[in-house]
Motif scaffolding. Structure first.
Motif, PDB file in Angstrom:
ATOM      1  N   SER A   1       0.839  -1.193   0.000  1.00 54.66           N
ATOM      2  CA  SER A   1       0.000   0.000   0.000  1.00 54.66           C
ATOM      3  C   SER A   1       0.877   1.248   0.000  1.00 54.66           C
ATOM      4  CB  SER A   1      -0.889   0.019   1.235  1.00 54.66           C
ATOM      5  OG  SER A   1      -0.102   0.326   2.365  1.00 54.66           O
ATOM      6  N   SER A   2       0.329   2.354  -0.484  1.00 58.99           N
ATOM      7  CA  SER A   2       1.142   3.561  -0.593  1.00 58.99           C
ATOM      8  C   SER A   2       1.018   4.435   0.645  1.00 58.99           C
ATOM      9  CB  SER A   2       0.720   4.362  -1.823  1.00 58.99           C
ATOM     10  OG  SER A   2      -0.599   4.829  -1.645  1.00 58.99           O
ATOM     11  N   THR A   3       0.089   4.105   1.534  1.00 63.48           N
ATOM     12  CA  THR A   3      -0.042   4.934   2.730  1.00 63.48           C
ATOM     13  C   THR A   3       0.737   4.316   3.879  1.00 63.48           C
ATOM     14  OG1 THR A   3      -2.105   3.775   3.181  1.00 63.48           O
ATOM     15  CG2 THR A   3      -2.284   5.942   2.164  1.00 63.48           C
ATOM     16  N   MET A   4       1.223   5.161   4.740  1.00 66.36           N
ATOM     17  CA  MET A   4       2.025   4.702   5.863  1.00 66.36           C
ATOM     18  C   MET A   4       1.091   4.258   6.978  1.00 66.36           C
ATOM     19  SD  MET A   4       4.901   5.493   4.559  1.00 66.36           S
ATOM     20  CE  MET A   4       6.084   5.571   5.873  1.00 66.36           C
ATOM     21  N   SER A   5       1.526   3.232   7.702  1.00 65.27           N
ATOM     22  CA  SER A   5       0.638   2.699   8.733  1.00 65.27           C
ATOM     23  C   SER A   5       1.003   3.210  10.126  1.00 65.27           C
ATOM     24  CB  SER A   5       0.678   1.176   8.706  1.00 65.27           C
ATOM     25  OG  SER A   5       1.991   0.753   8.970  1.00 65.27           O
ATOM     26  N   LEU A   6       1.721   4.339  10.185  1.00 64.96           N
ATOM     27  CA  LEU A   6       2.120   4.873  11.479  1.00 64.96           C
ATOM     28  C   LEU A   6       1.230   6.049  11.887  1.00 64.96           C
ATOM     29  CD1 LEU A   6       4.877   3.518  10.358  1.00 64.96           C
ATOM     30  CD2 LEU A   6       5.957   4.937  12.069  1.00 64.96           C
ATOM     31  N   SER A   7       0.844   6.046  13.147  1.00 64.28           N
ATOM     32  CA  SER A   7       0.085   7.175  13.683  1.00 64.28           C
ATOM     33  C   SER A   7       1.030   8.351  13.916  1.00 64.28           C
ATOM     34  CB  SER A   7      -0.565   6.787  15.005  1.00 64.28           C
ATOM     35  OG  SER A   7       0.434   6.640  15.995  1.00 64.28           O
ATOM     36  N   GLU A   8       0.467   9.521  14.126  1.00 60.54           N
ATOM     37  CA  GLU A   8       1.272  10.723  14.379  1.00 60.54           C
ATOM     38  C   GLU A   8       2.165  10.518  15.611  1.00 60.54           C
ATOM     39  OE1 GLU A   8       3.209  13.947  13.904  1.00 60.54           O
ATOM     40  OE2 GLU A   8       1.772  13.305  12.378  1.00 60.54           O
ATOM     41  N   ALA A   9       1.600   9.905  16.656  1.00 64.56           N
ATOM     42  CA  ALA A   9       2.383   9.657  17.885  1.00 64.56           C
ATOM     43  C   ALA A   9       3.535   8.701  17.615  1.00 64.56           C
ATOM     44  CB  ALA A   9       1.466   9.093  18.973  1.00 64.56           C
ATOM     45  N   GLU A  10       3.279   7.681  16.801  1.00 64.54           N
ATOM     46  CA  GLU A  10       4.331   6.715  16.458  1.00 64.54           C
ATOM     47  C   GLU A  10       5.441   7.377  15.645  1.00 64.54           C
ATOM     48  OE1 GLU A  10       2.004   2.440  16.328  1.00 64.54           O
ATOM     49  OE2 GLU A  10       1.778   3.803  14.622  1.00 64.54           O
ATOM     50  N   VAL A  11       5.031   8.258  14.743  1.00 68.46           N
ATOM     51  CA  VAL A  11       6.014   8.985  13.938  1.00 68.46           C
ATOM     52  C   VAL A  11       6.918   9.813  14.852  1.00 68.46           C
ATOM     53  CG1 VAL A  11       6.319  10.866  12.256  1.00 68.46           C
ATOM     54  CG2 VAL A  11       4.652   9.049  11.807  1.00 68.46           C
ATOM     55  N   GLN A  12       6.307  10.507  15.793  1.00 68.66           N
ATOM     56  CA  GLN A  12       7.080  11.360  16.710  1.00 68.66           C
ATOM     57  C   GLN A  12       8.049  10.543  17.551  1.00 68.66           C
ATOM     58  OE1 GLN A  12       7.351  14.451  16.269  1.00 68.66           O
ATOM     59  NE2 GLN A  12       5.631  14.511  14.844  1.00 68.66           N
ATOM     60  N   SER A  13       7.589   9.425  18.100  1.00 67.07           N
ATOM     61  CA  SER A  13       8.494   8.655  18.962  1.00 67.07           C
ATOM     62  C   SER A  13       9.572   7.964  18.137  1.00 67.07           C
ATOM     63  CB  SER A  13       7.722   7.692  19.875  1.00 67.07           C
ATOM     64  OG  SER A  13       7.341   6.550  19.176  1.00 67.07           O
ATOM     65  N   ALA A  14       9.251   7.556  16.910  1.00 68.22           N
ATOM     66  CA  ALA A  14      10.263   6.976  16.020  1.00 68.22           C
ATOM     67  C   ALA A  14      11.337   8.010  15.697  1.00 68.22           C
ATOM     68  CB  ALA A  14       9.620   6.462  14.742  1.00 68.22           C
ATOM     69  N   ARG A  15      10.907   9.254  15.453  1.00 70.98           N
ATOM     70  CA  ARG A  15      11.875  10.312  15.146  1.00 70.98           C
ATOM     71  C   ARG A  15      12.782  10.581  16.343  1.00 70.98           C
ATOM     72  NH1 ARG A  15       7.995  14.329  11.797  1.00 70.98           N
ATOM     73  NH2 ARG A  15       8.291  13.321   9.779  1.00 70.98           N
ATOM     74  N   GLY A  16      12.210  10.562  17.534  1.00 67.66           N
ATOM     75  CA  GLY A  16      13.001  10.759  18.746  1.00 67.66           C
ATOM     76  C   GLY A  16      14.048   9.665  18.913  1.00 67.66           C
ATOM     77  N   ALA A  17      13.636   8.438  18.647  1.00 66.53           N
ATOM     78  CA  ALA A  17      14.544   7.288  18.759  1.00 66.53           C
ATOM     79  C   ALA A  17      15.662   7.398  17.721  1.00 66.53           C
ATOM     80  CB  ALA A  17      13.767   5.989  18.565  1.00 66.53           C
ATOM     81  N   TRP A  18      15.296   7.703  16.488  1.00 66.71           N
ATOM     82  CA  TRP A  18      16.270   7.785  15.408  1.00 66.71           C
ATOM     83  C   TRP A  18      17.275   8.906  15.648  1.00 66.71           C
ATOM     84  CZ3 TRP A  18      18.761   5.239  12.046  1.00 66.71           C
ATOM     85  CH2 TRP A  18      19.492   5.900  11.037  1.00 66.71           C
ATOM     86  N   GLU A  19      16.774  10.023  16.150  1.00 60.32           N
ATOM     87  CA  GLU A  19      17.600  11.193  16.440  1.00 60.32           C
ATOM     88  C   GLU A  19      18.829  10.805  17.272  1.00 60.32           C
ATOM     89  OE1 GLU A  19      18.696  14.713  15.693  1.00 60.32           O
ATOM     90  OE2 GLU A  19      16.804  13.980  14.864  1.00 60.32           O
ATOM     91  N   LYS A  20      18.620   9.937  18.262  1.00 56.65           N
ATOM     92  CA  LYS A  20      19.710   9.508  19.151  1.00 56.65           C
ATOM     93  C   LYS A  20      20.790   8.772  18.369  1.00 56.65           C
ATOM     94  CE  LYS A  20      16.739   8.941  23.174  1.00 56.65           C
ATOM     95  NZ  LYS A  20      16.003   7.947  23.965  1.00 56.65           N
ATOM     96  N   MET A  21      20.374   7.992  17.394  1.00 53.86           N
ATOM     97  CA  MET A  21      21.330   7.235  16.574  1.00 53.86           C
ATOM     98  C   MET A  21      22.030   8.159  15.577  1.00 53.86           C
ATOM     99  SD  MET A  21      21.495   3.929  17.143  1.00 53.86           S
ATOM    100  CE  MET A  21      21.778   2.936  15.678  1.00 53.86           C
ATOM    101  N   TYR A  22      21.254   9.096  15.037  1.00 53.92           N
ATOM    102  CA  TYR A  22      21.752   9.906  13.919  1.00 53.92           C
ATOM    103  C   TYR A  22      22.749  10.971  14.367  1.00 53.92           C
ATOM    104  CZ  TYR A  22      21.753  12.008   9.305  1.00 53.92           C
ATOM    105  OH  TYR A  22      22.142  12.468   8.067  1.00 53.92           O
ATOM    106  N   VAL A  23      22.741  11.283  15.653  1.00 53.30           N
ATOM    107  CA  VAL A  23      23.726  12.229  16.189  1.00 53.30           C
ATOM    108  C   VAL A  23      25.140  11.757  15.848  1.00 53.30           C
ATOM    109  CG1 VAL A  23      24.652  13.241  18.310  1.00 53.30           C
ATOM    110  CG2 VAL A  23      22.201  12.996  18.037  1.00 53.30           C
ATOM    111  N   ASP A  24      25.365  10.450  15.921  1.00 50.46           N
ATOM    112  CA  ASP A  24      26.664   9.873  15.564  1.00 50.46           C
ATOM    113  C   ASP A  24      26.517   9.030  14.301  1.00 50.46           C
ATOM    114  OD1 ASP A  24      28.123  10.845  17.849  1.00 50.46           O
ATOM    115  OD2 ASP A  24      26.985   9.411  19.037  1.00 50.46           O
TER     116      ASP A  24
END
Length: 154
Positions: A1-24
């Protein structure tokens, strides 16, 4: 499917998690590749420059490994920024998938391997919640990549 299955809250927490990795990005990207090459040595065969490297230490020091690690993390970062816009997300994933399928002929199972290693590293560094919040993102990425491969006749 072309639509994402993540809710807005899930997107936000995923971004927070990724941010920690992406710093380095370079170090973490390198660590992910080194672990992949060490635990799944067949994956090295796709990278002509890495073939002769056997020790993890040697790989860690390699400019090519570091460069590609950073590239992988940059691509994921672009995807993470567009999790709430499926058109933009697919605009990043589609050419990437096509290139790996047609030009580079990379077995699609390697995307799952690399995603699982990213999740492992996240858990080791930042705990289970961090990993859990990013798991759905890696599933999205792998699902879309697999769809592109199917379209390309894999």
């Amino acid at each position: 499917s072309s639509t994402m299955s993540l809710s807005e809250a899930e997107v936000q927490s995923a971004r927070g998690a990724w941010e920690k990795m992406y710093v380095d990005a370079e170090d973490n990207g390198t660590a992910v590749l080194v672990r992949m090459f060490t635990e799944h040595p067949d994956t090295k065969s796709y990278f002509t420059h890495f073939k002769g490297m056997d020790s993890a230490e040697e790989m860690k020091q390699s400019d090519q490994v570091r460069g590609h690690g950073k590239k992988v993390f940059s691509a994921i970062n672009d995807m993470v920024q567009h999790l709430d816009n499926s058109e933009a997300f697919l605009g990043i994933v589609t050419p990437l998938g096509k290139k790996h399928a047609t030009q580079l002929k990379i077995d699609p199972k390697n995307f799952r391997i690399i995603c699982d290693i990213i999740l492992q590293l996240m858990e080791e560094k930042f705990g289970g919640d961090c990993k859990t919040s990013f798991e759905k993102v890696t599933n999205e990425i792998c699902t879309h990549l697999n769809n592109i491969y199917k379209e390309e006749g894999w």
